[in-house]
Write a protein that holds these residues in place. Structure first.
Motif, mmCIF file in Angstrom:
data_model
loop_
_atom_site.group_PDB
_atom_site.id
_atom_site.type_symbol
_atom_site.label_atom_id
_atom_site.label_comp_id
_atom_site.label_asym_id
_atom_site.label_seq_id
_atom_site.Cartn_x
_atom_site.Cartn_y
_atom_site.Cartn_z
ATOM 1 N N ALA A 1 38.087 35.548 58.480
ATOM 2 C CA ALA A 1 36.735 36.008 58.809
ATOM 3 C C ALA A 1 36.180 36.997 57.785
ATOM 4 O O ALA A 1 34.969 37.223 57.751
ATOM 5 N N THR A 2 37.038 37.536 56.931
ATOM 6 C CA THR A 2 36.553 38.473 55.900
ATOM 7 C C THR A 2 35.824 37.743 54.774
ATOM 8 O O THR A 2 35.110 38.376 53.982
ATOM 9 N N GLY A 3 36.009 36.441 54.675
ATOM 10 C CA GLY A 3 35.405 35.680 53.592
ATOM 11 C C GLY A 3 36.220 35.670 52.314
ATOM 12 O O GLY A 3 35.881 34.961 51.363
ATOM 13 N N VAL A 4 37.313 36.443 52.277
ATOM 14 C CA VAL A 4 38.200 36.442 51.112
ATOM 15 C C VAL A 4 39.136 35.239 51.237
ATOM 16 O O VAL A 4 39.675 34.985 52.320
ATOM 17 N N ALA B 1 45.277 45.243 58.080
ATOM 18 C CA ALA B 1 45.266 44.200 57.054
ATOM 19 C C ALA B 1 43.848 43.785 56.715
ATOM 20 O O ALA B 1 43.501 43.590 55.531
ATOM 21 N N VAL B 2 43.003 43.649 57.717
ATOM 22 C CA VAL B 2 41.602 43.281 57.483
ATOM 23 C C VAL B 2 40.909 44.347 56.648
ATOM 24 O O VAL B 2 40.166 44.033 55.698
ATOM 25 N N ALA B 3 41.151 45.596 56.957
ATOM 26 C CA ALA B 3 40.539 46.671 56.188
ATOM 27 C C ALA B 3 40.996 46.637 54.738
ATOM 28 O O ALA B 3 40.202 46.869 53.814
ATOM 29 N N GLY C 1 45.461 25.798 61.351
ATOM 30 C CA GLY C 1 44.235 25.009 61.259
ATOM 31 C C GLY C 1 43.453 25.258 59.985
ATOM 32 O O GLY C 1 44.014 25.338 58.882
ATOM 33 N N ASP C 2 42.127 25.426 60.157
ATOM 34 C CA ASP C 2 41.237 25.601 59.009
ATOM 35 C C ASP C 2 41.063 27.052 58.614
ATOM 36 O O ASP C 2 40.180 27.378 57.807
ATOM 37 N N ASP C 3 41.896 27.932 59.173
ATOM 38 C CA ASP C 3 41.750 29.353 58.870
ATOM 39 C C ASP C 3 42.362 29.742 57.530
ATOM 40 O O ASP C 3 42.260 30.902 57.118
ATOM 41 N N VAL C 4 43.028 28.806 56.874
ATOM 42 C CA VAL C 4 43.580 29.091 55.550
ATOM 43 C C VAL C 4 42.935 28.168 54.527
ATOM 44 O O VAL C 4 42.620 27.019 54.821
ATOM 45 N N ASN C 5 42.744 28.693 53.347
ATOM 46 C CA ASN C 5 42.211 27.873 52.258
ATOM 47 C C ASN C 5 43.289 27.008 51.622
ATOM 48 O O ASN C 5 42.993 25.946 51.062
ATOM 49 N N GLY D 1 37.180 43.748 49.250
ATOM 50 C CA GLY D 1 37.093 43.816 47.802
ATOM 51 C C GLY D 1 38.180 43.085 47.049
ATOM 52 O O GLY D 1 38.190 43.101 45.811
ATOM 53 N N LYS D 2 39.094 42.432 47.758
ATOM 54 C CA LYS D 2 40.202 41.739 47.083
ATOM 55 C C LYS D 2 39.738 40.371 46.576
ATOM 56 O O LYS D 2 38.839 39.739 47.140
#
Length: 602
Positions: free
Chosen positions: A524-527, A492-494, A544-548, A498-499
């Motif tokens: 952690a991907t920044g997307v 999934a991370v891979a 927690g804070d791992d979702v926007n 680019g998304k």
């Protein structure tokens, strides 16, 4: 073009009303108006005459609601015949009815009863013909059509939001409207009893069997919604709603299908938390109440399961709450009631406790003969049997089944899954999606582009992918399942590279913590990561804070996912508000997001 909600619901409810008029016109003759207006004296006289003409064996048969395999009443399908022989010692439902004169039949997908509306209608009519032959009693024909996660009759029948989703509207009118539509469709297919709505107050986020089947965690809220659904289902007078599971199954961490749960509320807590929805349903005239296979020490210190407990069923439900209608057991095949009791004793003990209708005993012949034997040896009296049969026949009378138990096969296509109902269902669903957290990422400020759809559910991720594709996006789909492995997380991370953004569906993160690992790795991907809690809304406490942004959909049904995608893209404003408290994962006594919380885009 989508109709405004009011127009859609007016059309749908108009269609339902037209169906009711058409159905009434089919009857050979309506029940005498004076009998309906004489405070039940007509019903009492009628039922007394029917009861007097019945043998003890016929009366005992009326106490049972069971299933039979087959799409038709006289199926000759080899697989169905073999299963009926194994289960009941008969070839088909017609022979089952002839042998035991049962009071009701329940439909399931696994018993091959619900292929499509036309087939269901034909089966219902065939069952009624078999049961009423030679002057027999009409049947209560039932199913569990709660909607949301518990649905027996799927598309093309209209699929409506489930209880917690409706609770998120904070509008009892939505619950009423949904029940009116569902009730009209059920009756059009010949069903006259729905084992819904769920009246449990889901105060325990770890509850494995209720969850989104409940309208919420606030007793007054659940009471108002349960009463509204009872009124909606019963609006036409030809279908009985059934609230469940008395005395309340909302605070347990065990599943009564496989274990015997224990509720540790005090009597005062029961009065404040569990009882109000049942009181409200009784006030609304509910047709039946289903018992729970649970221990409730404060209500019965002997730890007898509620289904077999006289203090609970007779003392509380009958005497304290004043309920005079039919009490039906939950399935007697569930371990919650079988633990410590033989299948021959369960029906006798249930009747002694105050039960009227015995649902799905493991061995019908054993249970039927056990009741007859209990009357013969004096453990049960025939007068006690008469009490329950009187309630059952009275319900059938009030539903109009002695006038006309049949559905019109020419009308089913004009009622079930019609466009106004489908549009109303989507309009209702659009009001349920709840935006719980948002750092400004939503709505997504682009029209089209690339998106990664990942997380739990083959069908769920497929539906989400289709919704984004329909709206001009180019989704990549990576299914990681209920307990993502390191290899699945890495995949999934891979795929996120680019998304434009990521949508991840979660389901039960507390019990499956590697879902949280998946979300953390995606963050952690920044997307930007948008999480959808597609079952219970409590997952955000573990993310927690791992979702926007985090949205609660309360269901992974197609309409709910369509609404969620529309909210993500700003095509629809989030309107739902939490019908539950979401506690902190670190401190369950602390509320992270309170009942009534819900963000908007304004």
């Amino acid at each position: 073009m989508t109709h405004p909600r009011r127009t859609v619901l007016a059309a749908a409810l108009g269609a339902a009303a037209a169906a009711a008029t058409a159905s009434a016109a089919q009857a050979d003759g309506a029940q005498d108006d004076s009998a309906q207006a004489d405070n039940g004296r007509g019903e009492k006289r009628f039922v007394k005459r029917r009861l007097k003409a019945m043998s003890l064996e016929e009366k005992v048969g009326q106490l049972f609601t069971v299933y039979a395999y087959g799409r038709t009443v006289d199926t000759t399908d080899a697989a169905d015949v073999a299963k009926n022989q194994e289960t009941h010692g008969v070839n088909n439902a017609a022979e089952l009815i002839a042998a035991y004169k049962v009071g009701g039949i329940i439909y399931f997908t696994w018993s091959n009863n619900v292929a499509n509306p036309a087939q269901i209608t034909g089966l219902s009519n065939g069952l009624q013909a078999a049961s009423t032959a030679d002057g027999g009693e009409p049947l209560l024909i039932a199913t569990d059509q709660e909607h949301g996660l518990v649905v027996r009759i799927t598309a093309p029948a209209t699929q409506l939001p489930g209880a917690m989703a409706l609770g998120a509207t904070h509008d009892t009118g939505a619950a009423y409207d949904a029940a009116v539509i569902s009730g009209a469709e059920l009756r059009a297919m010949g069903l006259n009893t729905n084992f819904a709505p769920d009246a449990d107050v889901n105060v325990n986020p770890a509850n494995p069997v209720i969850g989104v089947r409940s309208f919420g965690s606030d007793a007054a809220h659940v009471a108002a919604f349960a009463a509204a659904q009872v009124e909606g289902y019963q609006a036409r007078g030809d279908l009985a709603a059934t609230v469940k599971h008395f005395p309340g199954h909302g605070d347990t961490e065990d599943d009564s299908h496989t274990d015997l749960p224990q509720i540790d509320h005090t009597y005062e807590e029961w009065q404040e938390v569990d009882a109000p929805p049942f009181r409200a349903a009784i006030d609304a005239g509910v047709g039946a109440i289903m018992s729970a296979h649970i221990q409730f020490p404060a209500l019965d210190p002997t730890l007898t399961p509620a289904t077999l407990s006289k203090p609970i069923l007779t003392g509380l439900l009958r005497e304290e709450l004043g309920y005079e209608g039919v009490i039906v057991t939950d399935s007697l095949a569930m371990e919650g009631v079988r633990e410590g009791y033989g299948d021959d004793r369960i029906p006798v003990l249930a009747l002694l406790a105050g039960i009227d209708m015995l649902l799905m005993p493991v061995d019908l012949d054993l249970a039927y003969n056990a009741v007859l034997a209990a009357v013969a040896n004096g453990e049960l009296t025939e007068a006690r049997i008469d009490e329950s049969v009187t309630r059952i026949l009275g319900l059938k009378y009030r539903l109009g089944l002695y006038d006309d138990p049949y559905a019109d096969p020419d009308e089913v296509a004009n009622v079930v899954g019609i466009a106004p109902h489908l549009e109303a269902a989507q309009a209702l669903s659009d009001r349920t999606t709840t935006l719980v957290t948002n750092d400004g990422t939503l709505p997504i400020p682009v029209d089209g582009g690339s998106v990664l759809v990942t997380g739990w559910g083959e069908t769920t991720t497929n539906l989400l992918t289709a919704e984004f594709t329909k709206r001009g996006f180019a989704p990549t789909r990576v299914v990681t399942g209920i307990a993502p492995t390191r290899a699945q997380i890495d995949a999934a991370v891979a795929a996120a590279a680019g998304k434009g953004f990521i949508v991840v569906s979660t389901n039960g993160v507390a019990d499956n913590p590697t879902q949280a690992d998946l979300v953390k790795a995606l963050a952690a991907t920044g997307v930007p990561v948008v999480a959808l809690g597609v079952k219970n809304p409590y997952d955000i406490a573990h993310l927690g804070d791992d979702v926007n942004a985090y949205l609660a959909t309360y269901s992974y049904a197609a309409d709910g996912l369509e609404s969620a995608v529309a909210v993500v893209l700003g095509h629809l404003a989030p309107q739902g508000r939490l019908p539950v408290d979401i506690p902190s994962a670190e401190d369950p006594e602390s509320v992270l997001f309170a009942f009534g919380h819900g963000l908007s885009y304004e």
